[in-house]
Design a protein around this motif. Structure first.
Motif, short mmCIF file in Angstrom:
data_model
loop_
_atom_site.label_atom_id
_atom_site.label_comp_id
_atom_site.label_asym_id
_atom_site.label_seq_id
_atom_site.Cartn_x
_atom_site.Cartn_y
_atom_site.Cartn_z
N SER A 108 33.11 45.05 44.40
CA SER A 108 34.32 44.75 44.06
C SER A 108 34.97 43.28 43.90
CB SER A 108 35.27 45.32 45.55
OG SER A 108 34.87 44.53 46.41
N GLN A 109 35.86 43.09 43.23
CA GLN A 109 36.30 41.79 42.85
C GLN A 109 36.35 40.72 44.04
OE1 GLN A 109 39.01 40.60 39.49
NE2 GLN A 109 39.08 42.78 39.21
N TYR A 110 37.16 41.04 45.08
CA TYR A 110 37.39 40.34 46.16
C TYR A 110 36.84 40.62 47.49
CZ TYR A 110 40.54 38.78 42.35
OH TYR A 110 41.09 38.29 41.26
N LEU A 120 33.21 46.08 36.99
CA LEU A 120 32.50 44.85 37.25
C LEU A 120 31.12 45.06 37.63
CD1 LEU A 120 32.44 41.84 38.41
CD2 LEU A 120 33.39 42.96 40.67
N ARG A 121 30.46 46.32 38.03
CA ARG A 121 29.15 46.32 38.22
C ARG A 121 28.43 46.53 36.88
NH1 ARG A 121 25.90 48.41 42.66
NH2 ARG A 121 27.60 49.15 43.69
N ALA A 122 29.43 47.28 35.92
CA ALA A 122 28.91 47.35 34.69
C ALA A 122 28.65 45.84 33.92
CB ALA A 122 29.71 48.18 33.70
N TYR A 123 29.64 44.98 34.30
CA TYR A 123 29.49 43.53 33.67
C TYR A 123 28.53 42.78 34.22
CZ TYR A 123 31.43 38.99 32.37
OH TYR A 123 31.63 37.96 31.79
N MET A 124 28.14 43.16 35.57
CA MET A 124 26.90 42.26 36.37
C MET A 124 25.71 42.83 35.57
SD MET A 124 28.25 42.98 40.12
CE MET A 124 26.82 42.10 40.88
N LEU A 125 25.53 44.17 35.22
CA LEU A 125 24.30 44.57 34.79
C LEU A 125 24.24 44.19 33.17
CD1 LEU A 125 24.66 48.26 36.09
CD2 LEU A 125 22.80 46.78 36.66
#
Length: 241
Positions: A108-110, A120-125
């Motif tokens: 999660s963001q915060y 967000l997990r997609a952005y990390m990957l």
């Protein structure tokens, strides 16, 4: 491949010039000055990197998945542009993302949020794949990509583009092409302006839904996975407009 001094020779768009004047902002056309700015930026990022390899909003706060992915993706772009980075800086950031993205805990963001943020997990990957495709192909990250692939119908346009690129980086070509087809199915075509776009123009809360973000990353996915698509010039035209 252009230098700032080359850009200074180009005619200035009147609309852009007025906006820069309004905000008292001037482009940097000096090559040496740009290099000074880059060196200062890299040094500040190095100083702000935490012991766990991640970054937060500040120097002394907790590392966050989003800010770390943001920095890692930016550093990879810098590296591609031949910017010298401190040894191990990017690698430590990638490892922080891989550890968090490959875990079973919700992302999660915060810190006070407990629900899973798939975008967000997609952005990390995506960030991992940009910086180190081999690391993305580890079993735990492949598993996470397959999970997101299974939920692709519920993704935002922004996340769907990130996942398409990440799947390709991970070597999951068939899945990547399926998501690419989903991206094309969801395009908004304007016959009036002959443009293509994704995402929302209003009524959004996070950047995940904003049209500029969704269209920019969908364009990146097209360039990576279908470079001859007629949607590419249409998406570029939408962003320019």
């Amino acid at each position: 491949g252009m230098k700032p001094s080359d850009l200074a020779k180009l005619p200035t768009n009147k609309v852009v010039a007025e906006r820069l004047k309004k905000w008292d902002a001037n482009p940097v056309f000096n090559d040496a000055e740009l290099q000074r700015i880059i060196r200062a930026g890299v040094a500040r990022l190095a100083d702000f990197q935490h012991a766990d390899g991640g970054w937060g909003w500040w120097k002394q706060d907790e590392s966050t998945p989003y800010m770390t992915a943001y920095v890692v993706s930016g550093l990879e772009l810098a590296r591609e542009a031949k910017v010298a980075l401190p040894a191990g800086m990017l690698e430590r950031g990638v490892e922080f993302l891989a550890t968090r993205a490959g875990g079973i805990d919700a992302i999660s963001q915060y810190p006070w949020m407990r629900s899973e943020d798939v975008s967000l997990r997609a952005y990390m990957l995506y960030a991992i794949g940009q910086a180190n495709p081999e690391r993305l192909r580890s079993p735990e990250l492949i598993e996470q990509l397959r999970k997101i692939f299974g939920k692709r119908d519920g993704l935002t346009d922004y996340a769907r583009a990130l996942v398409a690129i990440a799947l390709a980086d991970a070597g999951l070509r068939e899945e990547s092409q399926i998501v690419m087809s989903n991206i094309k199915d969801r395009v908004v075509i304007s016959k009036e302006t002959n443009t293509a776009s994704w995402g929302k123009s209003s009524g959004y809360y996070y950047w995940y839904d904003v049209g500029t973000e969704a269209t920019s990353y969908s364009l990146k996915a097209l360039l990576r996975l279908d470079a001859s698509s007629p949607l590419i010039p249409q998406a570029v035209k939408w962003l320019v407009r």
